[in-house]
Write a protein that holds these residues in place. Structure first.
Motif, PDB file in Angstrom:
ATOM      1  N   MET A 153     -13.400   2.533  51.802  1.00 24.09           N
ATOM      2  CA  MET A 153     -12.362   1.604  52.267  1.00 24.09           C
ATOM      3  C   MET A 153     -12.906   0.172  52.344  1.00 24.09           C
ATOM      4  O   MET A 153     -12.227  -0.780  51.944  1.00 24.09           O
ATOM      5  N   ILE A 154     -14.137   0.014  52.852  1.00 23.91           N
ATOM      6  CA  ILE A 154     -14.715  -1.330  52.980  1.00 23.91           C
ATOM      7  C   ILE A 154     -14.885  -1.966  51.603  1.00 23.91           C
ATOM      8  O   ILE A 154     -14.499  -3.117  51.379  1.00 23.91           O
ATOM      9  N   ARG A 155     -15.435  -1.196  50.664  1.00 24.13           N
ATOM     10  CA  ARG A 155     -15.671  -1.764  49.325  1.00 24.13           C
ATOM     11  C   ARG A 155     -14.360  -2.112  48.635  1.00 24.13           C
ATOM     12  O   ARG A 155     -14.260  -3.101  47.918  1.00 24.13           O
ATOM     13  N   CYS A 156     -13.351  -1.309  48.866  1.00 26.51           N
ATOM     14  CA  CYS A 156     -12.021  -1.563  48.291  1.00 26.51           C
ATOM     15  C   CYS A 156     -11.462  -2.884  48.854  1.00 26.51           C
ATOM     16  O   CYS A 156     -11.036  -3.758  48.113  1.00 26.51           O
ATOM     17  N   LYS A 157     -11.529  -3.029  50.161  1.00 24.93           N
ATOM     18  CA  LYS A 157     -10.979  -4.240  50.786  1.00 24.93           C
ATOM     19  C   LYS A 157     -11.771  -5.483  50.355  1.00 24.93           C
ATOM     20  O   LYS A 157     -11.204  -6.524  50.023  1.00 24.93           O
ATOM     21  N   PRO A 162     -16.400   4.980  45.923  1.00 31.51           N
ATOM     22  CA  PRO A 162     -16.080   3.577  46.226  1.00 31.51           C
ATOM     23  C   PRO A 162     -15.879   2.700  44.989  1.00 31.51           C
ATOM     24  O   PRO A 162     -14.928   1.911  44.918  1.00 31.51           O
ATOM     25  N   ASN A 163     -16.737   2.846  43.986  1.00 34.26           N
ATOM     26  CA  ASN A 163     -16.633   1.997  42.801  1.00 34.26           C
ATOM     27  C   ASN A 163     -15.301   2.208  42.075  1.00 34.26           C
ATOM     28  O   ASN A 163     -14.615   1.251  41.704  1.00 34.26           O
ATOM     29  N   THR A 164     -14.918   3.459  41.905  1.00 36.26           N
ATOM     30  CA  THR A 164     -13.683   3.782  41.183  1.00 36.26           C
ATOM     31  C   THR A 164     -12.456   3.285  41.952  1.00 36.26           C
ATOM     32  O   THR A 164     -11.530   2.707  41.375  1.00 36.26           O
ATOM     33  N   VAL A 165     -12.461   3.502  43.263  1.00 39.39           N
ATOM     34  CA  VAL A 165     -11.319   3.063  44.070  1.00 39.39           C
ATOM     35  C   VAL A 165     -11.218   1.530  44.063  1.00 39.39           C
ATOM     36  O   VAL A 165     -10.129   0.968  43.935  1.00 39.39           O
TER      37      VAL A 165
END
Ligand code: C5P
Length: 239
Positions: free
Chosen positions: A97-101, A68-71
């Protein structure tokens, strides 16, 4: 939406000059251009800015798939480049996906940036039931797997998914009409499928409800790409 705004041309070339030549030549026929690995790695992120300076939108097809962090960090960089749309693999999971958004939403609010559309990649259009089962140990078939990943992307708050034209109906039924479907694997009747397995014609894809169709070889590998685009536009209009 007009047929032009629904068409995304894949700039599957490695050199910036060649990509910009295509944008100049075909720019009037497409709503956006897709920059994928080949061009991004070959020409660097500047190519995105150069295309946008010509007034064209960019779909950054780098299919992020990592922790998640990298994305989230890659998604922020894409957002600051000003792309119209970018994608992440839905198989990266809900948290990714949630962290990205969330990261993108926060940056857009703080920095007053336009929020790009964030799209989840479901099952590549080059895969089919046999390869899912024997290579990836996914037993329930492409359609069910695409449906599952589309629902996960919806739950994460993404804007839509990439899927083959054959799964548009099931996605729209399960995720709602507003949930975007971007479809590659489009082959006009006169073009061979090559490595794409789950294909459809432009007319079939639009009729099924595709919001965007992505086309590369069906245009760029033709002797006369403008003639091909004119025929494709007729197919799209007749849908
Ligand atoms: O040449 P063709 O029309 O098959 O190109 C399709 C484009 O869409 C390629 O750039 C490919 O990387 C991309 N794509 C795909 N399947 C996905 C996501 C993207 O074919 N699931």
């Amino acid at each position: 939406m007009s047929w032009k705004n629904k068409l995304i041309i894949a700039l599957d070339v490695s050199r910036a000059d060649r990509a910009l030549e295509i944008v100049d030549r075909l720019g009037d026929y497409a709503g956006a251009f897709k920059v994928g690995f080949e061009l991004f790695v070959g020409a660097g992120p500047d190519i995105v800015e150069k295309i946008q300076k010509k007034g064209k939108k960019v779909f950054l097809d780098l299919k992020f798939h990592d922790i998640p962090n990298t994305v989230s960090k890659a998604a922020l960089a894409a957002t600051r480049l000003g792309v119209y749309m970018f994608n992440v693999h839905a198989t990266g999971g809900l948290e990714m996906m949630i962290r990205c958004k969330d990261a993108v939403d926060e940056a857009c609010a703080k920095e007053r940036l336009e929020r790009p559309k964030i799209i989840g990649v479901t099952v590549l259009t080059s895969l089919e039931n046999g390869s899912l089962k024997s290579e990836l140990c996914i037993q329930h078939g492409v359609k069910a797997h695409v449906r599952h990943l589309a629902l996960l992307a919806l739950k994460a708050g993404l804007d839509g998914v990439v899927a083959s034209p054959r799964e548009i109906a099931v996605i729209k039924q399960n995720c709602g009409r507003e949930f975007l479907v971007v479809t590659p694997g489009i082959r006009p009747s006169w073009v061979p499928p090559a490595d794409q397995k789950r294909t459809a014609t432009p007319q079939e894809a639009i009729r099924e409800g595709a919001d965007y169709i992505v086309m590369g070889r069906g245009i760029l590998k033709q002797d006369d790409p403008i003639k091909a685009l004119e025929l494709i536009s007729l197919e799209m209009l007749s849908a």
